[in-house]
Motif scaffolding. Structure first.
Motif, short mmCIF file in Angstrom:
data_model
loop_
_atom_site.label_atom_id
_atom_site.label_comp_id
_atom_site.label_asym_id
_atom_site.label_seq_id
_atom_site.Cartn_x
_atom_site.Cartn_y
_atom_site.Cartn_z
N ASN A 1 -5.77 -6.50 6.19
CA ASN A 1 -5.84 -5.28 7.17
C ASN A 1 -4.34 -4.94 7.46
O ASN A 1 -3.77 -3.84 7.92
CB ASN A 1 -6.77 -5.93 8.47
N GLU B 1 1.13 0.53 6.88
CA GLU B 1 1.32 1.95 5.81
C GLU B 1 0.89 3.14 6.56
O GLU B 1 1.48 3.99 6.33
CB GLU B 1 0.08 1.67 5.20
N LYS C 1 -2.61 -2.35 5.87
CA LYS C 1 -3.08 -0.85 5.88
C LYS C 1 -2.13 -0.39 7.24
O LYS C 1 -2.45 0.86 7.54
CB LYS C 1 -4.34 -1.38 6.09
N LEU D 1 0.67 -1.58 0.28
CA LEU D 1 0.38 0.20 -0.05
C LEU D 1 0.86 0.97 -0.24
O LEU D 1 1.57 1.77 1.11
CB LEU D 1 -1.34 0.00 1.33
N PHE E 1 -3.21 0.59 -4.28
CA PHE E 1 -2.93 -1.09 -3.92
C PHE E 1 -2.95 -2.20 -4.94
O PHE E 1 -3.11 -2.23 -5.98
CB PHE E 1 -4.34 -1.16 -3.40
#
Length: 669
Positions: free
Chosen positions: A361, A367, A364, A239, A287
């Motif tokens: 998950n 990131e 994220k 990401l 993404f």
């Protein structure tokens, strides 16, 4: 020519090279020589036909037999070659040649090829006699080329790539510097004629083309990853996001629009090159999914370099948040990477594959911890690709940032992950040079160091110390070792037990100023913290009970040695693979030797024994030290004094007084 003339007593009558004359009597000898150079292939075929016609049938038969024998020898030699060679199309690369060397070779060869191509066209135009017009030819080869045969069979250690262009495509793309050496269809297929702002970027693109074919041949994936489609079940999620994009849009919308076009083009090009799959985009955020972590890390490292090297609009560079500063230039892009199990589904609007699940998950969360220009990943993901760090990823700098508690969206659990930072070797900060003790003789100042440095991750869930927490002030440190060798000698299959004890050491270090550099090597800012931790560890091991081979072992403290030495180190920096702080200097070897000479179940420290008496470190009042003797350690020229440290069981008993009839060594304060 690969074949040799068969030995014969009779020499053919006509073996001279046919003369070539210019159609114009006024052409100079210089132009004639240039014309001969521009028609080498034509003259070579004429000479071969002339020699063939003057040879006897027996001589021609001997030549063919000799040629077959040479080819068979080449095949057998290739089978015996220890190096594996991949041949893809017109590209032949050995697996031990890195992309960097290929890039340097191509850069030099492209320049010389462009010059030769220009000279050959000039000579062809100046010469009025032209038998046959051949396209300009460029051969990018290493110095180890061994050419055999009329078709140019190269040796196993050769790197060669031939690119041809016709005169028609040269005239139609005269504004492109690569038009002299590459045809238009090849430039269009690889995007060489569009969106390249400099000659250097074009040369790098050619290196990427050849290296991509070599990388695909040695890919860890089964088959060609680009033909497998989106990853399934298990994927490496990447990401990305541009830092401060909102403020950049407000400052200069026109420059920001141009910069985002450059940003998107670089990311999509590198994603395709590393066999990635673009899941979706949200504004300037990408993404992406990759089949393995090696491709994901290769994409992230290469993209950060390309973003730094590209030519950004002057309007965006005028904004402080995107200005050129050290190893930062243009848009600062942060990246989070994690590999794990995913569940795929199809987006009803874009009709592209999307992913949900653990990997997405966690990626994220990672990131969200990053700063602009930073690459963060989990240790589990990096551990899969770490063995390819030098051969494929060009030895990036690795930093261990410690363990953190992450809170994935939609989950009640808060898993613990160890976070790793990666920086390309070209953009990294040299910690070993910056944290190197100056030479006391020359007293030269430390050189100024450049490179990317970042603040602590954007989170409050840090559990263990990071590389930046390792002690290094004033180039002083206390190095301690914990030896479990006696457990290995007395207990069969002791590896699980030792692994559990190493984990226990790390857990006890939480909340202390200590740092676990290696599994059994620790670092403390002061010797008091070191001996206090050693005594705490022995107390924990006294209560430890383990079972192995049907037998229960208690009081493991009697099978452990703990020793330390305080002093100055020569340099320190991150380990190449683990990213933990690594120390170098005399102090490391001395601490290891002191620990080896210590008694089981005791905490000891060592100092250099001097004639006027050893200068002991200043210990706290709660510690009592006892002199154990002077030892000559292996590799240490000076004698070392060993002292055992225990806790004072009596209150208000100063050091240096006798306890139970034993004389303790007084410490100078």
């Amino acid at each position: 020519r690969s074949t040799t003339r068969p030995r014969s007593t009779t020499r053919p009558r006509s073996t001279t090279r046919p003369r070539l004359r210019s159609s114009s009597p006024k052409s100079s000898s210089k132009n004639s020589a240039t014309s001969i150079t521009s028609h080498t292939s034509s003259h070579s075929s004429m000479r071969q036909s002339s020699e063939h016609s003057t040879r006897t049938p027996n001589q021609r038969r001997g030549k063919n037999e000799n040629s077959h024998r040479i080819r068979n020898d080449e095949r057998s030699q290739c089978r015996r070659s220890p190096k594996s060679t991949k041949v893809i199309g017109s590209v032949k690369l050995t697996t031990d040649r890195s992309r960097r060397s290929a890039g340097k070779l191509l850069e030099k060869s492209v320049r010389s090829a462009r010059s030769e191509s220009s000279q050959s066209r000039h000579s062809a135009d100046s010469s009025s006699h032209t038998r046959r017009k051949t396209p300009n030819h460029v051969s990018l080869r290493s110095s180890s080329v061994s050419s055999r045969g009329r078709h140019g069979v190269s040796g196993s250690s050769t790197t060669s790539h031939s690119i041809s262009s016709s005169s028609k495509s040269s005239r139609s793309t005269a504004s492109n510097p690569l038009a002299d050496i590459m045809p238009s269809y090849l430039m269009d297929s690889h995007g060489l004629g569009r969106g390249l702002s400099s000659e250097k970027e074009m040369e790098n693109r050619i290196a990427d083309i050849i290296w991509g074919k070599f990388k695909d041949a040695n890919s860890l994936s089964s088959g060609n990853s680009s033909s497998l489609g989106p990853p399934q079940d298990k994927a490496t999620i990447v990401l990305t996001d541009v830092q401060g994009s909102t403020s950049l849009w407000e400052a200069n919308p026109q420059a920001m629009q141009e910069s985002l076009d450059i940003h998107d083009r670089i990311l999509r090009r590198n994603c395709a090159f590393h066999n990635g799959y673009e899941i979706d985009t949200e504004g300037d955020a990408f993404f992406l999914a990759f089949h393995n972590p090696i491709d994901a890390f290769g994409f992230a490292l290469k993209t950060q370099c390309d973003l730094y090297d590209t030519e950004w609009p002057s309007g965006i560079l005028a904004i402080p948040a995107a200005a050129k500063e050290g190893c930062f230039c243009g848009l600062r892009v942060r990246m989070g990477i994690h590999q794990g199990h995913v569940e795929s589904c199809r987006n009803e609007v874009t009709e592209r594959t999307e992913y949900v699940g653990e990997a997405m998950n966690i990626a994220k969360c990672v990131e969200g911890m990053t700063h602009g220009g930073q690459i963060l990943t989990t240790f589990q993901t990096w551990n899969v690709a770490s063995y390819k760090a030098e051969s494929v990823l060009d030895s990036p700098q690795v930093l261990d940032l410690g363990s953190y508690t992450l809170k994935p969206k939609g989950s009640d659990e808060s898993p613990e992950f160890r976070i790793i930072q990666l920086v390309h070797s070209r953009l990294s900060f040299d910690y070993f040079a910056a944290r190197r003790k100056p030479d006391s003789d020359s007293m030269l100042p430390l050189p100024s160091q450049g490179g990317r440095q970042f603040d602590a991750p954007i989170t409050e869930g840090q559990l263990t110390a990071s590389f930046h927490d390792a002690p290094h002030d004033n180039f002083e440190v206390t190095i301690a070792f914990v030896y479990f060798s006696q457990i290995e000698n007395e207990i069969d299959d002791a590896k699980p037990i030792i692994s559990e004890l190493v984990k226990l050491v790390g857990e006890l270090l939480v909340g202390t100023p200590g740092y676990q550099s290696q599994s059994n090597m620790l670092a403390f800012p002061d010797i008091n913290e070191a001996v206090e931790f050693g005594l705490l560890l022995l107390d924990e091991l006294k209560e430890k009970r383990v079972s192995a081979g049907g037998q229960i072992y208690t009081d493991l403290s009697k099978m452990v040695r703990f020793g330390c030495v305080h002093g100055t180190f020569l340099s320190m920096g991150p380990h190449r693979t683990t990213g933990r702080a690594d120390y170098f200097g005399k102090i490391v070897n001395r601490a290891a030797r002191i620990t080896g000479k210590s008694e089981l179940g005791t905490v000891n420290f060592g100092v250099i024994a001097e004639k006027e008496g050893a200068k002991l470190p200043q210990l706290k009042d709660k510690f009592v030290c006892k002199f154990k003797g002077t030892k000559q350690l292996k590799g240490v020229p000076e004698d070392m004094g060993i002292y055992e440290v225990t806790l004072d069981t009596r209150e208000n008993v100063p050091l240096g007084l006798s306890i139970n009839g034993r004389n303790l060594l007084a410490i100078e304060y």
